[in-house]
Design an enzyme around this catalytic site. Structure first.
Site, PDB file in Angstrom:
ATOM      1  N   SER A   7       0.840  -1.198   0.000  1.00  0.00           N
ATOM      2  CA  SER A   7       0.000   0.000   0.000  1.00  0.00           C
ATOM      3  C   SER A   7       0.874   1.246   0.000  1.00  0.00           C
ATOM      4  O   SER A   7       1.626   1.492   0.952  1.00  0.00           O
ATOM      5  CB  SER A   7      -0.907   0.011   1.230  1.00  0.00           C
ATOM      6  OG  SER A   7      -1.378   1.336   1.431  1.00  0.00           O
ATOM      7  N   HIS A  32      -1.181  -1.261  -4.412  1.00  0.00           N
ATOM      8  CA  HIS A  32      -2.434  -1.000  -3.705  1.00  0.00           C
ATOM      9  C   HIS A  32      -2.540   0.503  -3.438  1.00  0.00           C
ATOM     10  O   HIS A  32      -1.690   1.090  -2.764  1.00  0.00           O
ATOM     11  CB  HIS A  32      -2.479  -1.799  -2.399  1.00  0.00           C
ATOM     12  CG  HIS A  32      -3.770  -1.679  -1.657  1.00  0.00           C
ATOM     13  ND1 HIS A  32      -4.892  -2.429  -1.979  1.00  0.00           N
ATOM     14  CD2 HIS A  32      -4.133  -0.891  -0.615  1.00  0.00           C
ATOM     15  CE1 HIS A  32      -5.880  -2.102  -1.151  1.00  0.00           C
ATOM     16  NE2 HIS A  32      -5.442  -1.159  -0.324  1.00  0.00           N
ATOM     17  N   ASP A  34      -4.776   3.610  -2.018  1.00  0.00           N
ATOM     18  CA  ASP A  34      -5.856   3.921  -1.083  1.00  0.00           C
ATOM     19  C   ASP A  34      -6.377   5.331  -1.280  1.00  0.00           C
ATOM     20  O   ASP A  34      -5.657   6.307  -1.032  1.00  0.00           O
ATOM     21  CB  ASP A  34      -5.336   3.784   0.357  1.00  0.00           C
ATOM     22  CG  ASP A  34      -5.079   2.338   0.728  1.00  0.00           C
ATOM     23  OD1 ASP A  34      -6.046   1.561   0.734  1.00  0.00           O
ATOM     24  OD2 ASP A  34      -3.910   1.987   1.001  1.00  0.00           O
ATOM     25  N   MET A  36      -9.066   8.129  -0.103  1.00  0.00           N
ATOM     26  CA  MET A  36      -9.935   8.486   1.033  1.00  0.00           C
ATOM     27  C   MET A  36     -10.508   9.878   0.844  1.00  0.00           C
ATOM     28  O   MET A  36      -9.782  10.779   0.417  1.00  0.00           O
ATOM     29  CB  MET A  36      -9.128   8.460   2.330  1.00  0.00           C
ATOM     30  CG  MET A  36      -8.420   7.146   2.581  1.00  0.00           C
ATOM     31  SD  MET A  36      -7.471   7.238   4.101  1.00  0.00           S
ATOM     32  CE  MET A  36      -6.660   5.634   4.059  1.00  0.00           C
ATOM     33  N   HIS A  65      -8.341   1.062  -4.035  1.00  0.00           N
ATOM     34  CA  HIS A  65      -9.258   0.832  -2.913  1.00  0.00           C
ATOM     35  C   HIS A  65      -9.934   2.153  -2.570  1.00  0.00           C
ATOM     36  O   HIS A  65      -9.326   3.042  -1.987  1.00  0.00           O
ATOM     37  CB  HIS A  65      -8.426   0.285  -1.731  1.00  0.00           C
ATOM     38  CG  HIS A  65      -9.199   0.077  -0.470  1.00  0.00           C
ATOM     39  ND1 HIS A  65      -8.585  -0.168   0.747  1.00  0.00           N
ATOM     40  CD2 HIS A  65     -10.534   0.055  -0.217  1.00  0.00           C
ATOM     41  CE1 HIS A  65      -9.508  -0.322   1.686  1.00  0.00           C
ATOM     42  NE2 HIS A  65     -10.699  -0.177   1.130  1.00  0.00           N
ATOM     43  N   MET A  67     -12.161   4.419  -0.539  1.00  0.00           N
ATOM     44  CA  MET A  67     -12.839   4.631   0.743  1.00  0.00           C
ATOM     45  C   MET A  67     -13.555   5.961   0.635  1.00  0.00           C
ATOM     46  O   MET A  67     -13.174   6.963   1.266  1.00  0.00           O
ATOM     47  CB  MET A  67     -11.800   4.604   1.885  1.00  0.00           C
ATOM     48  CG  MET A  67     -11.310   3.196   2.173  1.00  0.00           C
ATOM     49  SD  MET A  67      -9.741   3.160   3.052  1.00  0.00           S
ATOM     50  CE  MET A  67      -8.620   3.253   1.666  1.00  0.00           C
ATOM     51  N   MET A 136     -11.457  -5.790   5.449  1.00  0.00           N
ATOM     52  CA  MET A 136     -10.656  -4.868   6.257  1.00  0.00           C
ATOM     53  C   MET A 136     -10.316  -5.543   7.581  1.00  0.00           C
ATOM     54  O   MET A 136     -11.219  -5.983   8.299  1.00  0.00           O
ATOM     55  CB  MET A 136     -11.430  -3.572   6.543  1.00  0.00           C
ATOM     56  CG  MET A 136     -11.556  -2.585   5.395  1.00  0.00           C
ATOM     57  SD  MET A 136     -10.027  -2.045   4.596  1.00  0.00           S
ATOM     58  CE  MET A 136      -9.015  -1.499   5.973  1.00  0.00           C
ATOM     59  N   GLY A 144      -0.751   1.583   9.686  1.00  0.00           N
ATOM     60  CA  GLY A 144      -0.055   1.394  10.945  1.00  0.00           C
ATOM     61  C   GLY A 144      -0.894   0.955  12.132  1.00  0.00           C
ATOM     62  O   GLY A 144      -0.458   1.086  13.270  1.00  0.00           O
ATOM     63  N   ASP A 174      -6.527  -6.454   4.297  1.00  0.00           N
ATOM     64  CA  ASP A 174      -5.949  -5.108   4.322  1.00  0.00           C
ATOM     65  C   ASP A 174      -5.961  -4.536   5.738  1.00  0.00           C
ATOM     66  O   ASP A 174      -7.028  -4.296   6.303  1.00  0.00           O
ATOM     67  CB  ASP A 174      -6.762  -4.210   3.377  1.00  0.00           C
ATOM     68  CG  ASP A 174      -6.143  -2.836   3.197  1.00  0.00           C
ATOM     69  OD1 ASP A 174      -5.069  -2.570   3.771  1.00  0.00           O
ATOM     70  OD2 ASP A 174      -6.752  -2.026   2.472  1.00  0.00           O
ATOM     71  N   GLY A 176      -2.762  -3.956   9.041  1.00  0.00           N
ATOM     72  CA  GLY A 176      -2.039  -4.619  10.131  1.00  0.00           C
ATOM     73  C   GLY A 176      -1.381  -5.931   9.747  1.00  0.00           C
ATOM     74  O   GLY A 176      -1.083  -6.746  10.628  1.00  0.00           O
TER      75      GLY A 176
END
Ligand code: DX5
Ligand code: ZN
Length: 216
Positions: A7, A32, A34, A36, A65, A67, A136, A144, A174, A176
Site C-alpha cells: 500500500s 495498492h 488507497d 480516502m 481501494h 474509501m 478490512m 499502521g 488489508d 495490520g
C-alpha cells in the site's frame, strides 16, 4: 503463494518515483492505492492525478481501494486514471449490484470491501459478481494499526462460501499485516496480502516483500 499488494499510503511521497521503481523491481503483484475522501473515513489521502502519475511508472496491476461515498460517481475517472481493479465499500453502496456491473462494463475487475463490523454473509447473493473481496482487518482510514484477530474467522467463513459456490473470487486482507501474522492469514484462506507499514517502513522493502510472498 499469496499475491502481495504493497500500500503506497505508507510510501515516502517525496520519493514516489523511487518507491514505484522499488516495487517494480520487487516480487510485488499489485500496487495498492488507497483513496480516502474525509467523509466515508476520517482521513484524506490522494486521488486521481496521483494515480495517473503512478500508472505511468508501472505495468503491474493497479489495485485501487476507494474509501469514498458514492463511488459510482468516480468509477469512470478511476478507469481513465489507470485502475485495473476498482474496490468499493459495501457500506458506501446503496445499489451494490449496479455498482459492480458499472465497474465491469468499464473494463475493470470489481472488488468489494467490508468494514470489520459488516457480516461476511452480506455478500452471499452477489458473490458470483465479485472478482475480489477485500476484508478490512483494521478500521479503514489509517495505516499502521493493529490487525483485528477476529478477521481470521471471517476469512475462513468467506473461503467456505466461495468454495461452496465453486467461484474463483479472491480474498484480499488489508490492515495490520506483518511478517508475524501473514502466514496465519494465508492459512485461513487469503489470496492477497496488502501491506503498508510492514513494507515501506522496513529497512529492506524488497526483501520484506519477498519474505511475505514466500511466507506460507
Ligand atoms: C487503511 C488502508 C490500508 C493501509 C494499510 O485504511 O486501506 O491499505 O494502507 O496500512 P498498514 O499495512 O500499515 O496497516
Ligand atoms: Zn487499502
Amino acid at each position: 503463494m499469496p499475491l502481495i499488494a504493497p500500500s503506497l499510503l505508507a510510501a515516502n511521497f517525496l520519493k514516489l518515483k523511487e518507491e514505484c521503481d522499488m516495487l517494480n523491481e520487487s516480487e510485488a503483484d499489485y500496487f495498492h492505492l488507497d483513496v480516502m475522501d474525509g467523509v466515508f473515513v476520517p482521513n484524506i489521502s490522494f486521488g486521481l492525478p496521483v494515480i495517473e502519475q503512478i500508472r505511468t511508472t508501472t505495468k503491474k496491476i493497479c489495485d485501487v481501494h476507494l474509501m469514498i461515498v458514492q463511488p459510482e460517481r468516480y468509477a469512470e475517472a478511476f478507469k481513465k486514471a489507470g485502475a485495473d481493479i476498482l474496490t468499493v465499500h459495501i457500506e458506501a453502496c446503496t445499489h451494490l449490484h449496479r455498482n459492480l456491473q458499472q465497474i465491469k462494463s468499464l473494463g475493470m475487475q470489481a472488488g468489494v470491501s467490508l468494514n470489520p463490523h459488516t457480516p461476511v454473509d452480506s455478500l452471499k447473493d452477489v458473490l458470483q459478481d465479485i472478482d475480489m473481496v477485500l476484508i478490512m482487518s483494521v478500521n479503514p482510514g489509517f495505516g499502521g494499526q493493529s490487525f483485528i484477530l477476529q478477521t481470521l474467522q471471517r476469512i475462513r467463513q468467506l473461503r467456505k462460501m466461495i468454495d461452496e459456490q465453486g467461484l474463483n473470487t479472491r480474498i484480499e486482507i488489508d490492515g495490520g499485516v506483518t511478517l508475524e501474522n501473514a502466514a496465519s492469514i494465508v492459512r485461513a484462506g487469503a489470496d492477497v496480502l496488502v501491506a503498508g507499514s510492514t513494507v515501506f517502513k522496513s529497512a529492506d522493502p524488497k526483501a520484506t516483500i519477498r519474505q511475505l510472498k514466500h511466507i506460507a
